[in-house]
Write a protein that holds these residues in place. Structure first.
Motif, PDB file in Angstrom:
ATOM      1  N   TYR A 119       0.818  -1.063  -0.051  1.00 11.83           N
ATOM      2  CA  TYR A 119       0.069  -0.116   0.080  1.00 11.83           C
ATOM      3  C   TYR A 119       0.855   1.109   0.124  1.00 11.83           C
ATOM      4  O   TYR A 119       2.012   1.229   0.627  1.00 11.83           O
ATOM      5  N   GLN A 120       0.566   2.296  -0.583  1.00 13.59           N
ATOM      6  CA  GLN A 120       1.101   3.462  -0.767  1.00 13.59           C
ATOM      7  C   GLN A 120       0.691   4.371   0.139  1.00 13.59           C
ATOM      8  O   GLN A 120      -0.282   5.189   0.244  1.00 13.59           O
ATOM      9  N   LEU A 121       1.530   4.639   1.202  1.00 11.56           N
ATOM     10  CA  LEU A 121       1.224   5.267   2.518  1.00 11.56           C
ATOM     11  C   LEU A 121       1.059   6.794   2.224  1.00 11.56           C
ATOM     12  O   LEU A 121       1.865   7.280   1.458  1.00 11.56           O
ATOM     13  N   SER A 166       4.759   8.310   8.254  1.00 10.85           N
ATOM     14  CA  SER A 166       4.429   6.807   8.106  1.00 10.85           C
ATOM     15  C   SER A 166       5.311   6.036   7.109  1.00 10.85           C
ATOM     16  O   SER A 166       5.809   4.995   7.473  1.00 10.85           O
ATOM     17  N   ARG A 167       5.625   6.933   6.406  1.00 12.02           N
ATOM     18  CA  ARG A 167       6.739   5.920   5.116  1.00 12.02           C
ATOM     19  C   ARG A 167       8.051   6.183   5.711  1.00 12.02           C
ATOM     20  O   ARG A 167       8.543   4.948   5.451  1.00 12.02           O
ATOM     21  N   PHE A 219       7.679   3.253   8.436  1.00 16.78           N
ATOM     22  CA  PHE A 219       7.549   1.741   7.620  1.00 16.78           C
ATOM     23  C   PHE A 219       8.985   1.330   6.942  1.00 16.78           C
ATOM     24  O   PHE A 219       9.325   0.303   6.963  1.00 16.78           O
ATOM     25  N   SER A 220       9.650   2.342   6.475  1.00 13.86           N
ATOM     26  CA  SER A 220      10.897   2.002   5.708  1.00 13.86           C
ATOM     27  C   SER A 220      12.123   1.521   6.906  1.00 13.86           C
ATOM     28  O   SER A 220      12.833   0.482   6.489  1.00 13.86           O
ATOM     29  N   GLU A 221      11.998   2.148   7.921  1.00 12.45           N
ATOM     30  CA  GLU A 221      12.708   1.619   9.079  1.00 12.45           C
ATOM     31  C   GLU A 221      12.497   0.519   9.506  1.00 12.45           C
ATOM     32  O   GLU A 221      13.222  -0.286   9.845  1.00 12.45           O
ATOM     33  N   VAL A 222      11.191   0.120   9.725  1.00 10.16           N
ATOM     34  CA  VAL A 222      10.952  -1.285   9.942  1.00 10.16           C
ATOM     35  C   VAL A 222      11.233  -2.259   9.344  1.00 10.16           C
ATOM     36  O   VAL A 222      11.795  -3.308   9.506  1.00 10.16           O
ATOM     37  N   ARG A 223      11.032  -1.935   7.777  1.00 10.81           N
ATOM     38  CA  ARG A 223      11.478  -2.923   6.560  1.00 10.81           C
ATOM     39  C   ARG A 223      13.102  -2.978   6.860  1.00 10.81           C
ATOM     40  O   ARG A 223      13.376  -4.234   6.644  1.00 10.81           O
ATOM     41  N   LEU A 259       2.128   7.362  16.281  1.00 10.06           N
ATOM     42  CA  LEU A 259       1.365   8.012  15.147  1.00 10.06           C
ATOM     43  C   LEU A 259       1.564   7.258  13.912  1.00 10.06           C
ATOM     44  O   LEU A 259       0.489   7.068  13.280  1.00 10.06           O
ATOM     45  N   ALA A 260       2.888   6.996  13.506  1.00 14.01           N
ATOM     46  CA  ALA A 260       2.978   6.537  12.090  1.00 14.01           C
ATOM     47  C   ALA A 260       2.308   5.078  12.018  1.00 14.01           C
ATOM     48  O   ALA A 260       1.997   4.547  10.978  1.00 14.01           O
ATOM     49  N   VAL A 261       2.604   4.343  13.287  1.00 12.72           N
ATOM     50  CA  VAL A 261       1.957   2.897  13.098  1.00 12.72           C
ATOM     51  C   VAL A 261       0.460   2.847  12.876  1.00 12.72           C
ATOM     52  O   VAL A 261       0.081   1.815  12.461  1.00 12.72           O
ATOM     53  N   VAL A 262      -0.293   3.730  13.230  1.00 16.11           N
ATOM     54  CA  VAL A 262      -1.785   3.726  13.052  1.00 16.11           C
ATOM     55  C   VAL A 262      -1.861   3.848  11.835  1.00 16.11           C
ATOM     56  O   VAL A 262      -2.729   2.847  11.146  1.00 16.11           O
ATOM     57  N   GLU A 263      -1.561   4.471  10.773  1.00 20.03           N
ATOM     58  CA  GLU A 263      -1.742   4.496   9.372  1.00 20.03           C
ATOM     59  C   GLU A 263      -1.245   3.186   8.591  1.00 20.03           C
ATOM     60  O   GLU A 263      -2.094   2.567   7.983  1.00 20.03           O
ATOM     61  N   CYS A 264      -0.170   2.447   9.230  1.00 19.61           N
ATOM     62  CA  CYS A 264       0.431   1.430   8.836  1.00 19.61           C
ATOM     63  C   CYS A 264      -0.445   0.203   8.948  1.00 19.61           C
ATOM     64  O   CYS A 264      -1.022  -0.569   8.283  1.00 19.61           O
ATOM     65  N   VAL A 265      -1.032   0.250  10.264  1.00 24.00           N
ATOM     66  CA  VAL A 265      -2.093  -0.684  10.743  1.00 24.00           C
ATOM     67  C   VAL A 265      -3.409  -0.651   9.842  1.00 24.00           C
ATOM     68  O   VAL A 265      -4.059  -1.792   9.758  1.00 24.00           O
ATOM     69  N   ASN A 266      -3.800   0.730   9.869  1.00 22.32           N
ATOM     70  CA  ASN A 266      -5.017   0.853   9.279  1.00 22.32           C
ATOM     71  C   ASN A 266      -5.118   0.089   7.726  1.00 22.32           C
ATOM     72  O   ASN A 266      -6.041  -0.262   7.048  1.00 22.32           O
ATOM     73  N   HIS A 267      -3.981   0.045   7.349  1.00 28.75           N
ATOM     74  CA  HIS A 267      -3.801  -0.382   5.768  1.00 28.75           C
ATOM     75  C   HIS A 267      -3.163  -1.628   5.717  1.00 28.75           C
ATOM     76  O   HIS A 267      -2.627  -1.951   4.629  1.00 28.75           O
ATOM     77  N   LYS A 268      -3.068  -2.345   7.000  1.00 26.40           N
ATOM     78  CA  LYS A 268      -2.619  -3.851   7.140  1.00 26.40           C
ATOM     79  C   LYS A 268      -1.410  -4.151   6.660  1.00 26.40           C
ATOM     80  O   LYS A 268      -1.007  -5.283   6.439  1.00 26.40           O
ATOM     81  N   LEU A 269      -0.399  -2.985   6.740  1.00 29.44           N
ATOM     82  CA  LEU A 269       1.036  -3.220   6.218  1.00 29.44           C
ATOM     83  C   LEU A 269       1.694  -3.881   7.468  1.00 29.44           C
ATOM     84  O   LEU A 269       2.716  -4.375   7.433  1.00 29.44           O
ATOM     85  N   ILE A 270       1.066  -3.507   8.677  1.00 28.05           N
ATOM     86  CA  ILE A 270       1.746  -3.884   9.768  1.00 28.05           C
ATOM     87  C   ILE A 270       0.724  -4.523  10.772  1.00 28.05           C
ATOM     88  O   ILE A 270      -0.486  -3.966  10.809  1.00 28.05           O
ATOM     89  N   GLU A 271       0.792  -5.497  11.513  1.00 25.93           N
ATOM     90  CA  GLU A 271      -0.217  -6.217  12.202  1.00 25.93           C
ATOM     91  C   GLU A 271       0.272  -6.115  13.566  1.00 25.93           C
ATOM     92  O   GLU A 271       1.403  -6.187  14.153  1.00 25.93           O
ATOM     93  N   PRO A 272      -0.640  -5.840  14.637  1.00 29.16           N
ATOM     94  CA  PRO A 272      -0.657  -5.573  16.102  1.00 29.16           C
ATOM     95  C   PRO A 272      -0.680  -6.931  16.922  1.00 29.16           C
ATOM     96  O   PRO A 272      -1.426  -7.937  16.321  1.00 29.16           O
TER      97      PRO A 272
END
Length: 384
Positions: free
Chosen positions: A253-255, A260-261, A264-268, A289-302
């Motif tokens: 998904y394109q954040l 958030s971007r 996410f790139s640091e997580v990767r 804050l950043a993780v919220v957008e990532c979770v909403n678009h299922k790029l990251i799961e809690p």
């Protein structure tokens, strides 16, 4: 290395077995030291930070020459107490918990070397000793979880089905007047993947039983066998505790937000598909804050922090097992100190009793031509 199921990824290779066993030894050493820190007055957050630092330190000492080789934490240290079922590992800006005498503390953690994962969980009662035994419901639930996990180990054999484990855990929990936590999954471990497709469910409700497939165990597979048992009705609910552990998924998904971007790139880069704690990010507020957008678009799961009802207790044992041709090798887990626990209950089912008294040890090599394999295994053990 991202090819799915390329043949060099399985424990059919001696080198892969070696990496798993080395990771298992690290995980057990760290678990022991984390448990030693679980004393009255200790901060759970500090214990979790200590465990994570130790996992990083221990994995960093291995394969030093191979600069490209990835290694580190495969599951951040959690200490979940009493009626908290799992995944409690608070961030500095969130409420901590101070351990008290007689708390039931569940420690959960994992590491990997080159993407080969070993995980473990163990339950203790703070301040217990052979002079100060654990009795009542705490003893019931810990013994139930321990024996259920011992039964599971003996059923993790090629040709057996996943529901044989589900049923054994159910029966043993019932004999201690306890319930396995509903819907909890044990996963097959794959290279760089903590949640492989084959899973074992415990205490499924009707809907879960309908949709949860049964699988057959096969040789050269690896499993993280997870047993969670409760004195209550075994249904986990989210409390007010904020999630701190997440992992990246395979979704794309394109954040929209720049923050958030960057997150996410640091997580990767840092964690790939391994679970991580938000605590490790320099700026915790930004990460939250950043993780919220990532979770909403299922790029990251809690990994939700789940609770049983107040006043109940949950026990947790998890080990990693390699299904090798000469038997199943348990590579994580500490010896259980049965003499610390006294319960009025015992395993009353004849089949389960017979299963628990059967040997879980792998067979020694059969034929001369097997010799090379055994020799390598011995060398591996000597080297590790």
């Amino acid at each position: 290395a991202d090819e799915k199921d390329s043949p060099e990824e399985t424990i059919a290779e001696d080198l892969v077995v070696t990496k798993y066993k080395m990771t298992g030894q690290i995980v057990n050493r760290v678990l022991k030291q984390v448990i030693d820190k679980c004393v009255p007055g200790a901060s759970v957050r500090e214990i979790c930070e200590f465990g994570d630092n130790l996992l990083l330190e221990e994995t960093s000492k291995i394969f030093k020459k191979e600069k490209e080789l990835k290694k580190g934490i495969a599951f951040p240290t959690c200490v979940s107490v009493n009626n908290i079922i799992c995944h409690f590992s608070p961030m500095p800006t969130e409420p901590d918990y101070t351990l008290k005498d007689e708390d039931v503390a569940k420690v959960d953690l994992g590491a990997h070397l080159d993407g080969y994962i070993a995980v473990v969980a163990h339950t203790i009662v703070v301040g217990s000793s052979s002079e100060n035994k654990v009795t009542g419901r705490k003893a019931d639930v810990i013994l139930a979880a321990q024996y259920a996990s011992q039964a599971a180990l003996r059923l993790l054999r090629p040709g057996n089905e996943t529901y044989a484990v589900t049923d054994a855990v159910q029966k043993i929990a019932k004999s201690y007047n306890c319930k396995p936590v509903e819907g909890m999954l044990s996963h097959q471990l794959k290279h760089f993947k903590i949640d492989g497709e084959k899973t074992i469910i415990q205490n499924p409700n009707e809907a879960q039983r309908k949709e949860h497939e049964k699988f057959e165990f096969d040789k050269h597979e690896v499993y993280a066998m997870d047993v969670l048992v409760s004195t209550g009705d075994g249904v986990g609910k989210e409390g007010a505790t904020r999630v701190s552990i997440y992992k990246k998924t395979d979704e794309i998904y394109q954040l929209k937000l720049k923050a958030s971007r960057m997150f996410f790139s640091e997580v990767r880069q840092k964690y790939g598909s391994m679970p991580f704690n938000l605590r490790t990010f320099q700026e915790e507020t930004k990460a939250k804050l950043a993780v919220v957008e990532c979770v909403n678009h299922k790029l990251i799961e809690p990994f939700q922090v789940l609770y049983e009802k107040a006043g109940e207790y949950v026990a947790h044992f998890k080990f990693t097992a390699l299904l090798l041709p000469n038997g199943t090798h348990q590579i994580t887990g500490l010896p259980f100190e049965a003499n610390l626990y006294q319960s009025e209950y015992s395993v009353d089912d004849a089949d389960m009793k017979a299963l628990l008294t059967s040997s879980a040890n792998p067979k020694a090599g059969k034929k001369k031509k097997k010799k090379s394999e055994n020799e390598t295994a011995m060398e591996v053990d000597a080297a590790a």
